[in-house]
Scaffold this active site. Structure first.
Site, PDB file in Angstrom:
ATOM      1  N   ASP A 272     -43.915  97.571 -34.695  1.00  0.00           N
ATOM      2  CA  ASP A 272     -42.759  97.611 -35.602  1.00  0.00           C
ATOM      3  C   ASP A 272     -41.973  96.310 -35.594  1.00  0.00           C
ATOM      4  O   ASP A 272     -42.135  95.468 -34.720  1.00  0.00           O
ATOM      5  CB  ASP A 272     -41.843  98.796 -35.239  1.00  0.00           C
ATOM      6  CG  ASP A 272     -41.732  99.007 -33.741  1.00  0.00           C
ATOM      7  OD1 ASP A 272     -41.698  98.011 -32.990  1.00  0.00           O
ATOM      8  OD2 ASP A 272     -41.708 100.174 -33.302  1.00  0.00           O
TER       9      ASP A 272
ATOM     10  N   ASP B 106     -35.723 110.443 -27.983  1.00  0.00           N
ATOM     11  CA  ASP B 106     -35.830 111.491 -29.019  1.00  0.00           C
ATOM     12  C   ASP B 106     -37.284 111.822 -29.358  1.00  0.00           C
ATOM     13  O   ASP B 106     -37.547 112.585 -30.290  1.00  0.00           O
ATOM     14  CB  ASP B 106     -35.083 111.058 -30.292  1.00  0.00           C
ATOM     15  CG  ASP B 106     -35.668 109.791 -30.941  1.00  0.00           C
ATOM     16  OD1 ASP B 106     -36.645 109.220 -30.395  1.00  0.00           O
ATOM     17  OD2 ASP B 106     -35.140 109.381 -31.994  1.00  0.00           O
TER      18      ASP B 106
ATOM     19  N   GLU C  27     -39.256 108.258 -36.254  1.00  0.00           N
ATOM     20  CA  GLU C  27     -38.183 109.109 -35.749  1.00  0.00           C
ATOM     21  C   GLU C  27     -38.505 110.579 -36.040  1.00  0.00           C
ATOM     22  O   GLU C  27     -39.410 110.875 -36.831  1.00  0.00           O
ATOM     23  CB  GLU C  27     -36.859 108.715 -36.426  1.00  0.00           C
ATOM     24  CG  GLU C  27     -36.400 107.278 -36.123  1.00  0.00           C
ATOM     25  CD  GLU C  27     -35.794 107.101 -34.727  1.00  0.00           C
ATOM     26  OE1 GLU C  27     -36.229 107.789 -33.780  1.00  0.00           O
ATOM     27  OE2 GLU C  27     -34.883 106.257 -34.599  1.00  0.00           O
TER      28      GLU C  27
END
Ligand code: PGA
Length: 264
Positions: free
Chosen positions: A67, A136, A143
């Site tokens: 990324d 998370d 995400e």
């Protein structure tokens, strides 16, 4: 998923670096998928050491990072190109034209994402993908609620991920909200994945990834669908694994030929 619990982050890091070095020694043209963040820093330091002291040759290796932030140049403290230069690229003999990052400054971001997928395909696919995991459950910057079939695209970071990134930057530096990230579908096509996670902060995400249901709410759980993923964790990150004793038992009884094959 193979879960290897080691006494410390240092030992888990060294185990990860050994796997990478072995892949490179066996396949000098290997295509490596790279990650950024705090977790792989020491792994890169170990590869640099192996390059300097043991002649680990990266001159024919190709790399693709997971990324990059959108809209910043390489000089920005949040730039992952800058991170990779600092921690790995400038210390080893990787050819600059073989180190790939998503182009977060492209005028046409969609086209840049498609081009990144094309470049991975043209290189023959990723042999070994290094991964961290977000608290998370994100992998790359996929995400929660990311499609499990997603490809390289622009994502918006959660407030918690932004905060984790901000905490690593010089005070007052604001990381961009948007990133380009390989998709979960992209990551799942790597021939082998090695995920590292250290510390109590990652324990809940690690347990959900390994032992929870496969769900877009925990993107890393998609790795349950990957045929060859090794998870290297320290005791703290393993703290919530219900089957930790079983994973230890498996490692204690791992046949020599399997150790040899896996480089572990
Ligand atoms: P960290 O990030 O290594 O800085 O904890 C991991 C990730 O967000 O994937």
């Amino acid at each position: 998923m193979e879960v290897i619990i080691l006494p410390s982050a240092t030992e888990a890091t060294l185990a990860g670096a050994r796997i990478v070095a072995r892949v490179v020694r066996e396949s000098p043209h290997a295509v490596l998928g790279l990650a950024t963040g705090e977790t792989p820093e020491r792994l890169y330091a170990e590869l640099v050491r192996a390059h300097r002291q043991e002649g680990l040759d990266l001159s024919r290796v190709t790399t693709f990072n997971l990324d990059e932030h959108v809209g910043i140049d390489d000089a920005h403290p949040a730039s992952y190109r800058r991170y990779m230069q600092e921690h790995l690229f400038r210390h080893v003999n990787l050819r600059p034209d073989r180190t790939h990052m998503p182009d977060g400054r492209a005028a046409d971001l969609d086209a840049a994402c498609a081009a990144y997928e094309d470049a991975i395909r043209a290189a023959g696919g990723i042999d070994l993908q290094l991964l961290g995991i977000g608290a998370d459950g994100h992998i790359g910057f996929n995400e929660p609620t990311s499609s499990l079939a997603s490809r390289t695209r622009v994502k918006t970071l959660t407030a918690a991920t932004l905060e984790a990134i901000r905490a690593r930057l010089p005070s007052g530096t604001e990381p961009p909200r948007h990133v380009i990230t390989m998709g979960i579908g992209t990551i799942l096509e790597a021939k082998r994945c090695v995920l590292l996670a250290f510390g109590e902060r990652k324990a809940a995400a690690v347990a959900k990834m390994v032992e929870g249901p496969v769900t877009a709410l925990v993107p890393a759980s998609a790795l349950q669908l990957h045929a060859r993923t090794t998870v290297l964790v320290d005791e703290e990150a393993a703290g919530r694994l219900a089957l930790a004793d079983y994973y230890r038992d498996v490692q204690r009884n791992k046949p020599a030929w399997q150790r040899e094959r896996d480089g572990s």
